[in-house]
Structure formats: C-alpha cells, structure tokens
Design an enzyme around this catalytic site. Structure first.
Site, PDB file in Angstrom:
ATOM      1  N   GLU A 118      19.866 -17.123   4.679  1.00  0.00           N
ATOM      2  CA  GLU A 118      19.626 -16.080   3.549  1.00  0.00           C
ATOM      3  C   GLU A 118      19.719 -16.520   2.409  1.00  0.00           C
ATOM      4  OE1 GLU A 118      18.518 -13.389   3.516  1.00  0.00           O
ATOM      5  OE2 GLU A 118      19.240 -12.486   1.790  1.00  0.00           O
ATOM      6  N   ARG A 149       6.560  -1.232  -3.429  1.00  0.00           N
ATOM      7  CA  ARG A 149       6.064  -1.661  -2.119  1.00  0.00           C
ATOM      8  C   ARG A 149       5.419  -2.740  -2.159  1.00  0.00           C
ATOM      9  NH1 ARG A 149       6.339   3.130   1.729  1.00  0.00           N
ATOM     10  NH2 ARG A 149       4.559   2.295   2.566  1.00  0.00           N
ATOM     11  N   CYS A 167       0.879  -1.184   0.073  1.00  0.00           N
ATOM     12  CA  CYS A 167       0.108   0.190  -0.102  1.00  0.00           C
ATOM     13  C   CYS A 167       0.871   1.229  -0.131  1.00  0.00           C
ATOM     14  CB  CYS A 167      -0.934   0.067   1.235  1.00  0.00           C
ATOM     15  SG  CYS A 167      -2.199  -1.061   1.187  1.00  0.00           S
ATOM     16  N   HIS A 208      19.539 -35.037  11.422  1.00  0.00           N
ATOM     17  CA  HIS A 208      18.757 -35.505  12.557  1.00  0.00           C
ATOM     18  C   HIS A 208      17.379 -35.411  11.920  1.00  0.00           C
ATOM     19  CE1 HIS A 208      21.572 -35.073  15.928  1.00  0.00           C
ATOM     20  NE2 HIS A 208      22.219 -33.853  15.464  1.00  0.00           N
ATOM     21  N   LYS A 233       7.682  -5.345  -0.835  1.00  0.00           N
ATOM     22  CA  LYS A 233       9.246  -4.889  -0.314  1.00  0.00           C
ATOM     23  C   LYS A 233       8.816  -4.432   1.232  1.00  0.00           C
ATOM     24  CE  LYS A 233      13.538  -3.721  -0.896  1.00  0.00           C
ATOM     25  NZ  LYS A 233      14.294  -4.778  -1.019  1.00  0.00           N
ATOM     26  N   LYS A 244      16.447 -16.536  -0.238  1.00  0.00           N
ATOM     27  CA  LYS A 244      16.609 -15.565  -1.681  1.00  0.00           C
ATOM     28  C   LYS A 244      16.027 -16.720  -2.619  1.00  0.00           C
ATOM     29  CE  LYS A 244      17.005 -12.679  -1.029  1.00  0.00           C
ATOM     30  NZ  LYS A 244      17.305 -11.639   0.080  1.00  0.00           N
ATOM     31  N   GLU A 256      12.160 -17.319  -2.183  1.00  0.00           N
ATOM     32  CA  GLU A 256      11.792 -15.929  -2.541  1.00  0.00           C
ATOM     33  C   GLU A 256      11.418 -15.760  -4.106  1.00  0.00           C
ATOM     34  OE1 GLU A 256      13.744 -12.592  -1.042  1.00  0.00           O
ATOM     35  OE2 GLU A 256      12.272 -11.390  -0.826  1.00  0.00           O
ATOM     36  N   TRP A 307      -2.321  -2.994  -1.466  1.00  0.00           N
ATOM     37  CA  TRP A 307      -1.966  -4.451  -1.264  1.00  0.00           C
ATOM     38  C   TRP A 307      -2.896  -5.186  -0.294  1.00  0.00           C
ATOM     39  CZ3 TRP A 307      -0.090  -7.603   2.580  1.00  0.00           C
ATOM     40  CH2 TRP A 307       0.728  -8.854   2.139  1.00  0.00           C
ATOM     41  N   ASN A 359      -3.114   3.982   3.835  1.00  0.00           N
ATOM     42  CA  ASN A 359      -2.033   2.997   3.897  1.00  0.00           C
ATOM     43  C   ASN A 359      -1.697   2.182   5.287  1.00  0.00           C
ATOM     44  OD1 ASN A 359       0.242   1.520   3.447  1.00  0.00           O
ATOM     45  ND2 ASN A 359       1.443   3.506   4.142  1.00  0.00           N
ATOM     46  N   GLY A 360      -2.076   1.128   5.340  1.00  0.00           N
ATOM     47  CA  GLY A 360      -1.780   0.387   6.711  1.00  0.00           C
ATOM     48  C   GLY A 360      -3.006  -0.634   7.009  1.00  0.00           C
TER      49      GLY A 360
HETATM   50  C1  AGP Z   1      14.340 -10.110   1.993  1.00  0.00           C
HETATM   51  O1  AGP Z   1      14.667 -10.395   0.503  1.00  0.00           O
HETATM   52  C2  AGP Z   1      12.592  -9.983   2.003  1.00  0.00           C
HETATM   53  N1  AGP Z   1      12.277  -8.822   1.170  1.00  0.00           N
HETATM   54  C3  AGP Z   1      12.329 -10.148   3.302  1.00  0.00           C
HETATM   55  O2  AGP Z   1      12.699 -11.035   4.056  1.00  0.00           O
HETATM   56  C4  AGP Z   1      12.633  -8.476   4.191  1.00  0.00           C
HETATM   57  O3  AGP Z   1      14.043  -8.689   4.651  1.00  0.00           O
HETATM   58  C5  AGP Z   1      12.062  -8.445   5.460  1.00  0.00           C
HETATM   59  O4  AGP Z   1      10.549  -8.425   5.215  1.00  0.00           O
HETATM   60  C6  AGP Z   1      12.277  -7.247   6.274  1.00  0.00           C
HETATM   61  O5  AGP Z   1      12.159  -6.284   5.834  1.00  0.00           O
HETATM   62  P1  AGP Z   1      13.156  -4.917   6.399  1.00  0.00           P
HETATM   63  O6  AGP Z   1      14.453  -5.234   6.337  1.00  0.00           O
HETATM   64  O7  AGP Z   1      12.671  -3.970   5.650  1.00  0.00           O
HETATM   65  O8  AGP Z   1      12.662  -4.679   7.812  1.00  0.00           O
END
Ligand code: AGP
Length: 596
Positions: free
Chosen positions: A471, A29, A2, A494, A591, A475, A478, A77, A103-104
């Site tokens: 991480e 976003r 949003c 395990h 994002k 990635k 994602e 969103w 927004n929110g």
């Molecule tokens: C990572 O690729 C993601 N986009 C996601 O995990 C992101 O790191 C998470 O939503 C936290 O966002 P921030 O760092 O803006 O708080």
C-alpha cells in the site's frame, strides 16, 4: 470516471450554476472533458462542451449563463474516442431533437456506429455516449414512444453504463441504468438524477435508487419507473437520506488528502462505534466462519487491506481467507466457486467495475457475497448480504487514505470477533492513530531529503506488514510519479537487490515480532550502499542497523500495521507536494474506476 447529472424543472430559469455545482461534486471521479446541454420552453437545445477541467471550460464556454427548464451535464473520462471537443458529451441525435449523455462503457460501440451510419443517421464522434443517443433515435424514428425506444435501445447497447436523455418533443427527462450507478432525487418542483448519491444531496434528500434494467421518466413533480424486461410500471417509494455534503470541503487543509489523513482518528472511532452496535457484524462473522472457502476480494488499496486482513484472520481466528485481486478472482477461483463459499468484497466506492464483475461471478455461483463499502447507496452496498459501512464519510482525494485504515481496522475487528476475542481493546486505536499522525510528521520531514530526489525505491514488509508495504508503494507511485515497488522483504534478495547502489532508498515496514528477520534484509541493503529507512516501534536493534527509524507509538504486533501506514501516507503526500504535483488529483487516475 465519467459522471452524469440531469435535472428537469417547470419553467425556464438560469440552469448553469446548478449544472456546474453538480459537475464539481462529481469531479472527484476524474475526467478530461466537460459538457452541458439545456433545453428551454422554446424547444431550443443549447449544447456547450470541450476538453478541460470544469474551472477552465466553464468560463470559456459561459456554462454558468445557460438557461432552460431541463439540463444535463457530463464529465468524461476518455475510453472510447480520444479526449476532444467532438467526443465530449452530451451528444445530439441526427437532427438535433434529442440530447443525451452516458457514464460507463458501451462495448459494442464500434459495430453500432457502423450500423447507425449505414441506416443514414448522422454520427459525429467516436464516443460511445453518442451511440446511446442514436440507439434511442433509431426506435423513435420507427414510431415508438420514448420509453419503448429506450427499452429497445437497452438491449442493443452492450456493456455497463447509465444514460440520460431528453427530447424537444416533450417536457421530460429519461434515464436508465445498466451496470453503472444512477440515483434520482425528488425536489418537489424539480427532479434530478446523478451517477452518485452525494452529488444529489445538496439539492434534495428524497432519493429513489434505480436498479439495473429500470427506466426512469422524470418530470418536475415526480417520477415513474418502468421495467425494461416487461415494460411494466414499478412502484418504489423514495428514501430519505440525512447525510450532507458539508464534509466535502478542505477544512483549512491545503489538500483533501492531508485533511483525510487527519480525519483518521475520528473515522476509526466512528467505525468502532458502528461495528459495536451492528447486528450485521455477527451475521457476517458467522458466514465467514462457516464458509467452506473464504475470499477477500478488491482492487488497488482495497486489495492491500484484504492482504492484511487475511493475516489477521489466520492469526486471530485460525481461519484461512484468500486475498485476491478482483479480476484474478474471476479467472482463478471463479471456476471452482460454490454456494458453500463466502466472499467479502472490499471497496471504497462500491462501484469499481473489476469488483462488480467479480461480484457477478460469485453471485452466479451462489456464493455468499458480503461487502465492506464506504459509499452508501453504491452498487456493491446494495448487492451485498450484508455489507458493513466503512464509516469514513466522503473521501475526495484520489489516493485512498482513511478508507484504507478503516478497511484494515474492519478486518481486524472481524477477525477478533471470529476468534472470540474482546474487541474492546481496539478502543485505544483512534488515540494511537492521532498520536502517530502528530509524531510521524516531523520524522517524515527529516527523511524527505534522502528520498525525494530518487525516482526509484522499494518498500518492504513481512507478514502483517506485507500489505502495508504494498500500500505504501502504491501511494508513493500514485502521487509522486516515482517508481516504487512494494515487496515481501525476504524476496528482495531474490532479484531486486541488484538495483541497490549508493543512497538507494529502501523503506522497511517492521512489525515488533519480525525485527530479527528484517535486520538481515536491512543489512543486505546497507552493506551495498543503500539507504535503509525503518518504520517501526522504537527498537535499539533497528536504530543500530538502519540509517533512519521513523518511530511509531507502541501498539503491539496487531496494531502496528495500522500505525505504520501513516508515515507512508505522509511521506507520499510530502513528496508529491515537494515535486509540485497535486496529490488529490494525480494525472491519468480516477477515484472511481467504472470501466474494465
Ligand atoms: C488507491 O489510492 C487508489 N485510488 C486505487 O487503488 C483504489 O483503491 C482502487 O481503484 C479500488 O477502488 P475501490 O476501493 O473504490 O474499489
């Protein structure tokens, strides 16, 4: 997730391109619907909205042809109400005299809709943005002026959001902030507001940042700020920002993600320069050292950086730091938190709701709240005492890349300073990153055929590379939509080992000190037919045991996590593109996650 933008000018004029430009700048976003409204001098509201992306909805509804002297655009969103035309924002009040968008999240939306309908208001959608409009309408109907009506509405609308609204009965734009970001731009003969600062900067660099509990009344030549709490006027001078939006172009790369991966040497350099000169580094390390308990709190990628950071803190400064996901921090550590504790909140956006919730809890406990934040002017940056900028510029691509690398580098830097080590040795890092990008790309292309057809894989690490494995897995899942799990290498036997069959890919992220330990894990996989891929400094023990080794430049154990991140970024990028996905905007993701 949003985004809202509003603008008020003096005369009727073509407004569509301004609104669309703002919408495009907010589109990183993540959203599923687009809507715009304009009001002209004849007090006519033109409202156009639908489900879809800006470039699809805009030509269909002729958004660029919209004319007026006031305008609002919103990217939605979906949380309250399915993505649909009627739930798209902005929304009208009952008789079409006001139009607004938020927004929110308004968490008592369901109950409010019932109240508004019982009061005879016309509720058209199930979206909580419409409840914001009716909440103001309710009090305007009782004879209150707009600011008073908004003050009342503020208390009725529970949750975290920012809201912008206009009425045909005057020439102003009104907005208020409660939890979500909202900034105001002063243009001389126009005033605008937006969910984030970067989206305003192409229009003006004179900025007023709103705080929670503040209402802004916008007119073409200025603004007035009002307190929700007591209705008093607030004086605040605008700040002048020098940052531009130039970075928000792909610069010849096919995707923002690839561009941002290639920007890593430069942003690392920038971070080191900035930290070397920053007095906040000493303030922060002193607070970290003297705290009774120290926590690194974030979500997703940012949390993974905290995991690596906590190992750095232990190794380099003998300091225990607990890395924890923000919502779990609230549940697990919130009850025991005291004013003697310190928390480093780490976030790219500085607006992640889960992180801000944790910040609320830590602030209430009186703990020292500090930040590592990329987006300047964000809520977290504003509330941290102090914060250090991640110095990455705009990160447009949804998958975080350069911000992760700089988060890890920042944690390394802070740990070195806490432990009294000379951080000058880090000045070689940007060149090592550059070298890694150049040498890893062809190696990743070589292993791509072995993994790209699989929809299930693991990434394993140990110690400093544990967070990197997590991480890497994030990635991969994602942007490739494959299932990929990151895990401590020793845990694989395990349980997950049972998944291994012929050709099953397992990626090992191996630190130079951990080779013997990881070689056992590699063999447990290979003897069962699995395909072991190691990411490591050149080591004959690994080449003799794994099927493939992606060789990293020799940086030593402390820099290895930073360098090992890069092949995993490139692998996920290449897989995503090979599968026909858009790595910049993966499905279902946003994002900036400003909801619970
Ligand atoms: C990572 O690729 C993601 N986009 C996601 O995990 C992101 O790191 C998470 O939503 C936290 O966002 P921030 O760092 O803006 O708080």
């Amino acid at each position: 997730m949003c985004g809202i933008f509003g603008i008020v000018t003096r005369d009727d004029q073509p407004m569509g391109d301004t609104l669309l430009g703002a919408a495009r700048r907010l589109s990183y976003r993540g959203y599923d619907s687009v809507g715009a409204a304009t009001i002209d001098g004849g007090k006519r509201i033109d409202l156009r909205k639908d489900v879809g992306k800006v470039d699809d909805v805009a030509p269909r509804l002729g958004l660029s042809e919209m004319i007026g002297r006031r305008g609002i655009v919103q990217l939605r969103w979906a949380t309250f109400g399915a993505p649909s035309q009627v739930n798209a924002q902005p929304h009208l009040d009952s008789d079409g005299d006001m139009v607004g968008a938020h927004n929110g999240n308004v968490v008592n939306n369901v109950a409010l809709r019932q109240e508004f309908m019982a009061e005879g208001l016309t509720v058209r959608s199930t979206n909580d943005g419409e409840s914001c409009v009716h909440a103001v309408e309710r009090y305007v109907n009782q004879g209150l002026d707009m600011v008073e009506a908004i003050r009342r509405a503020y208390h009725v609308l529970e949750g975290d959001y920012a809201f912008v609204i206009a009425s045909v009965h005057d020439e102003r734009l009104y907005a208020f902030k409660k939890g979500s970001g909202l900034v105001v731009g002063l243009g001389g003969d126009f005033t605008c507001c937006s969910s984030d600062l970067p989206s305003l900067l192409p229009l003006t660099n004179r900025i007023v940042r709103l705080r929670d509990g503040e209402i802004v009344v916008m007119e073409p030549d200025g603004v007035s700020l009002w307190s929700v709490a007591n209705g008093a006027r607030i004086d605040r001078d605008p700040e002048v920002f020098t940052q531009g939006m130039d970075a928000a172009v792909k610069g010849g790369y096919p995707h923002f993600m690839l561009k941002e991966i290639h920007e890593q040497p430069d942003v690392a350099r920038e971070l080191l320069h900035l930290f070397d000169a920053s007095k906040h580094v000493d303030v922060m390390t002193a607070a970290m050292q003297s705290a009774n308990r120290l926590y690194y709190v974030g979500c997703g990628t940012s949390y993974h950086a905290g995991i690596v950071g906590s190992v750095y803190a232990a190794r380099l400064a003998g300091r225990s730091a607990v890395p924890v996901l923000a919502p779990q921090f609230v549940a697990q550590f919130g009850p025991t938190l005291t004013k003697d504790d310190a928390v480093v909140f780490v976030s790219q956006s500085g607006e992640t709701k889960d992180v801000l919730n944790a910040l609320d809890v830590a602030e209430r406990a009186g703990a020292r709240c500090m930040g590592l934040v990329n987006v300047l002017g964000s809520t977290l940056a504003h509330r941290s005492r102090p914060y250090l900028p991640l110095a990455c510029g705009y990160e447009i691509s949804v998958p975080a890349t350069k911000t992760f690398l700089n988060q890890v580098l920042a944690f390394l830097y802070l740990a070195m300073r806490m432990g009294g080590h000379d951080t000058k040795v880090l000045h070689g890092v940007p060149d090592l990153i550059e070298h890694t990008i150049a040498t890893a790309a062809p190696q990743v292309d070589r292993i791509l055929p072995d993994v790209n057809h699989r929809n299930d894989l693991y990434t394993l690490g140990y110690g400093l590379t544990y967070g990197i494995a997590l991480e890497g897995a994030l990635k991969l899942k994602e942007i490739t939509y494959a299932h990929c799990e990151g895990m401590l290498s020793t845990e694989f036997k395990h349980g997950p080992l049972s998944a291994v069959d012929d050709g099953y890919p397992v990626v090992f992220v191996v630190g130079p000190d951990d080779v013997p330990l990881l070689i056992s894990a590699i063999n447990e996989v290979t003897v069962r037919g699995g395909r072991a891929i190691a990411i490591a400094e050149p080591d004959s023990r690994l080449t003799g045991n794994a099927h493939d080794v992606v060789a990293l430049p020799v940086g030593g154990p402390l820099l290895n996590p930073i360098l090992a991140t890069i092949p995993l970024q490139l692998l996920s990028y290449r897989m995503s593109v090979a599968r026909g996905h858009d790595p910049d905007f993966p499905r279902n993701l946003s994002k900036t996650l400003t909801v619970d």
